[in-house]
Write an enzyme that holds these catalytic residues in place. Structure first.
Site, PDB file in Angstrom:
ATOM      1  N   ASP A  63      75.563  16.334  37.573  1.00 22.53           N
ATOM      2  CA  ASP A  63      75.901  16.217  35.913  1.00 22.53           C
ATOM      3  C   ASP A  63      74.531  16.304  35.192  1.00 22.53           C
ATOM      4  O   ASP A  63      73.647  15.972  35.789  1.00 22.53           O
ATOM      5  CB  ASP A  63      76.664  15.109  35.691  1.00 22.53           C
ATOM      6  CG  ASP A  63      77.346  15.145  34.359  1.00 22.53           C
ATOM      7  OD1 ASP A  63      77.170  16.251  33.622  1.00 22.53           O
ATOM      8  OD2 ASP A  63      78.418  14.401  34.028  1.00 22.53           O
TER       9      ASP A  63
HETATM   10  C1  BGC Z   1      78.930  15.926  30.919  1.00 22.76           C
HETATM   11  C2  BGC Z   1      79.335  17.074  31.633  1.00 22.76           C
HETATM   12  C3  BGC Z   1      79.165  18.274  31.061  1.00 22.76           C
HETATM   13  C4  BGC Z   1      77.607  18.141  30.787  1.00 22.76           C
HETATM   14  C5  BGC Z   1      76.911  19.393  30.265  1.00 22.76           C
HETATM   15  C6  BGC Z   1      77.369  15.892  30.654  1.00 22.76           C
HETATM   16  O1  BGC Z   1      77.260  14.711  29.661  1.00 22.76           O
HETATM   17  O2  BGC Z   1      79.404  14.732  31.449  1.00 22.76           O
HETATM   18  O3  BGC Z   1      81.064  16.996  31.587  1.00 22.76           O
HETATM   19  O4  BGC Z   1      79.560  19.524  31.384  1.00 22.76           O
HETATM   20  O5  BGC Z   1      77.050  17.015  30.061  1.00 22.76           O
HETATM   21  O6  BGC Z   1      77.111  19.439  29.047  1.00 22.76           O
END
Ligand code: BGC
Length: 740
Positions: free
Chosen positions: A230
């Protein structure tokens, strides 16, 4: 024909390290020397969020226009994996047109608490629902040559302290509730990527957990794709890479690439691990280059129409006394509530889509109604303004109408990625508005807009309630279609609506403190917990009404050649309009050796029926879904026995019951000196000797024997005048183990 993508052997150590972290917010690094292009990943999950200018992962800077489909909270209510697949295919097309290799979704985390700020991005409190719907979405996305990213792996069930908190979960709930949905998607749909979560699980960061990322994900489930972090989830990249983390996102500016290179050089990191990760990135690039046949421009109308269809299927009719709905076109209607004009149709954070268009329910209602439709906002979305004056205006408008449709919901600021909600109540001014309308004698239909469940203290006082969730860009039109019966609602709840937050099984165990959240409710998550404690609820899991009614005949269940349980039941449309029923199958096993919820959803199917029509609905309960996780042997075990199979219209509306005998898996628990006398009495090899040894102590006093059954055999050997020697016990244990 593009050049073939090289292998890690064609790359230098530095190039391999560079390949395994991002170039910027959304792209991997190219390796120009050998012709490896960069590929782009963007959010997800219910629309494409491709940022053309400034980048961020929190939905702040704008993105190219894309269709905003119903978020998972809504789409899940369709209980329809084929619909999810069609939405997924549309997401794939939009991604392909924008040259996006991977769209970051779906999210299949379990809604453990109604307070989770991100529940709108998740499907259900039940892992079978989350897994089946998630697999549908992945299949659809990937059918267009675009990768999905299954997230957030795993046990990411809250936003509070999400980058550090340790989800402390026992093995059974971890496997049976929190991992089961992920397992289903991996095994059924093989996503190109899995996104590891920010949080820790039982103290270990998901981004550096070899058990999670390698033993479970790859070795047990057969995952073949790439694990991406993530955004910002990497705690220690040198530890994460050999654990199974292939790609760090976004960029670390080269800092952690250098750490990998140094670790390989000094011998603390095996270069083979880096090769494996680089190979997976190269494989992802290869897959995305192989895509063809998806050309722009985007068919905005067609995708809006699909978003509309999906939204109609996502709406849940919670209550409809005296056939208040559907509305007759010529009835005098008033509309109250600011959401009718300014829809809340998606949640905030990384999933924020810049929609291609936006339907407001008020316009769609006016288009369908025969006469004029008066409107008053009743409240403001940010709570500003003169609440009393707004209320008075709404009451006046309602007094002229035969039916008043009141749009209530959660203001956008109350639910978002990044923080959890503090309560599940609607804003006070909305409740006061409703009270004023009811006091003035208005005939009220409530339509809700909310990403997480809300308490409905007024449920007994209004004749009709429509749960509209967050329905995406076409939700306004879909809502009007349901209100007027252009579409017969068919959605059902994938999560319980409690009477009070305090009744939720996770209450008291959420969101933890000082870096730890203890999943103290164990297996009894969502309806499993409400049912186990016989807690009354506002609306149960699986509930949803239709403008018609359905009758269920007798159910039958049998075990198929593959070991799955096939359940069949005739379902009849007993009302006057065509409709769709979501049929649910729950299982239970009385006198199980393990704790079980009173019922667990194992299969579901939807059936469309004309008035008077009957169809035999067949549902398959996978044998694997009957298994519990046996902590003694660290394995899935199907316990043998007569399973009760309930065919139901909701978790609290059981329509037919059948029993099916399922053969059990053999469980071989090694015998040790810690094994109890009872264990040894159950083992055919050791039983005769043990019986002979202990019987003289108690004669035929069954009570004594029962009392001693839990005594570890090793301890007995230490007793004065023990009836059996330590040596004999060792022999017996060895014989028992050898025979099994
Ligand atoms: C979120 C993800 C997301 C990623 C990219 C993170 O903060 O938890 O779900 O895909 O950011 O935006």
């Amino acid at each position: 024909m593009t050049d073939p993508i090289p292998t890690p052997a064609d790359l230098t150590l530095e190039e391999k390290a560079a390949l395994t972290s991002g170039a910027d917010f959304w792209t991997t690094k190219p390796v120009e020397r050998v012709g490896v292009p960069a590929v782009m990943m963007t959010d997800g999950p219910h629309g494409l969020r491709k940022q053309a200018g400034a980048s961020d992962h929190l939905g702040i800077a704008t993105s190219v226009p894309a269709t905003c489909f119903p978020p998972a909270v809504a789409l899940g209510s369709s209980f329809d994996p084929e619909l999810a697949e069609r939405v997924g295919a549309a997401l794939g097309v939009e991604s392909a047109i924008e040259d996006v290799a991977v769209i970051l979704g779906p999210g299949v985390n379990i809604k453990r608490s109604p307070l989770c700020g991100r529940n709108f991005e998740y499907f259900s409190e039940d892992p079978v629902v989350a897994g089946v719907l998630g697999a549908g979405l992945v299949r659809g996305i990937q059918s267009r040559g675009v990768g999905a990213s299954l997230k957030h792996f795993a046990a990411n069930n809250q936003e509070t302290d999400r980058l550090r908190v340790s989800s402390d979960v026992d093995p059974r709930p971890l496997r049976e509730i929190y991992l089961r949905g992920f397992q289903r998607v991996v095994e059924d749909a093989q996503p190109w990527t899995v996104m590891c979560a920010y949080n820790r699980i039982n103290g270990v960061y998901a981004s550096e957990d070899p058990w999670l990322l390698t033993s479970v994900l790859r070795e047990e489930w057969g995952f073949e794709g790439l694990v991406v972090s993530d955004w910002g989830a990497v705690n220690d990249r040198v530890a994460g890479l050999p654990a199974g983390l292939d790609l760090e996102m976004p960029s670390s500016g080269g800092r952690t690439d250098a750490q990998l290179v140094a670790a390989v050089r000094e011998g603390s990191l095996d270069e083979a691990a880096l090769d494996a990760a680089a190979a997976r990135v190269l494989d992802l690039v290869r897959k995305s280059q192989a895509r063809d046949g998806v050309d722009g421009p985007l068919d905005v109308d067609a995708h809006h129409a699909l978003a509309h269809e999906a939204a109609t299927r996502s709406i849940v009719l919670l209550k409809n006394d005296a056939a208040t709905l559907p509305l007759a076109r010529d009835v005098r209607i008033a509309v109250v509530g600011a959401f009718a004009e300014a829809p809340r149709y998606q949640g905030a954070g990384s999933s924020l889509i810049n929609p291609t268009r936006l339907d407001a329910a008020l316009d769609a209602i006016r288009a369908l109604a025969a006469g004029d439709v008066a409107y008053a906002p009743g409240f403001t979305l940010d709570g500003s303004g003169d609440a009393a004056a707004l209320r008075a205006e709404a009451v006046a408008v309602a007094s002229e109408a035969e039916t008043t449709v009141v749009f209530l919901g959660l203001p956008a600021a109350e639910e978002s990625e990044g923080f959890d909600r503090a309560h599940i109540d609607l804003p006070g001014e909305q409740i006061e508005l409703l009270d004023a309308l009811l006091a003035a004698g208005a005939n009220v239909v409530v339509v809700l807009s909310n990403g997480g469940v809300v308490a409905l203290p007024f449920a007994d006082r209004v004749p009709a309630i429509v749960e509209g969730w967050l329905l995406g860009q076409a939700g306004g039109g879909a809502t009007a279609d349901v209100l007027f019966g252009v579409v017969n609602p068919s959605g059902k709840l994938t999560e319980t609506i409690p009477l009070r937050l305090e009744d939720s099984p996770s209450f008291g165990f959420f969101p933890g403190e000082f870096g730890h959240v203890r999943y103290g409710e164990g297996l009894l998550v969502g309806y499993r917990g409400f049912d186990a404690k016989k807690t009354p609820v506002a609306f149960p899991f699986g509930h949803g009404l239709s403008y018609t009614t359905f009758g269920y005949g007798a159910a039958s269940a049998s075990v198929s050649a593959s070991g799955d349980v096939v359940v069949t039941v005739p379902v009849t449309n007993t009302g006057r309009v065509p409709g769709r029923e979501i049929v649910q199958v729950y299982s239970s096993l009385e006198r199980s050796v393990v704790l079980r919820a009173p019922r667990e959803l194992k299969a579901f199917a939807s059936v469309e029926l004309d008035p008077g029509e009957t169809r035999e609905v067949a549902l398959v309960v996978r044998r694997a879904d009957l298994a519990y996780w046996d902590v003694r042997v660290d394995a899935w075990v199907v316990e043998g026995g007569d399973y009760t199979v309930e065919v139901a219209a909701s978790s609290r509306d059981i329509r037919a019951t059948a029993t099916v005998a399922v053969s059990g898996d053999e469980v071989r628990v090694p015998l040790t000196p810690d094994s109890s006398i009872g264990d040894l009495l159950e083992n055919p090899v050791t039983a005769p000797d043990i019986r002979e040894a202990v019987e003289p102590m108690f004669g035929d006093d069954e009570g004594m024997l029962k009392m001693m059954a839990s005594f570890p055999i090793g301890r007995l050997a230490g007793f004065p005048n023990a009836p059996i020697t330590p040596e004999r016990i060792e022999e017996l244990l060895a014989a028992g183990n050898a025979a099994s």
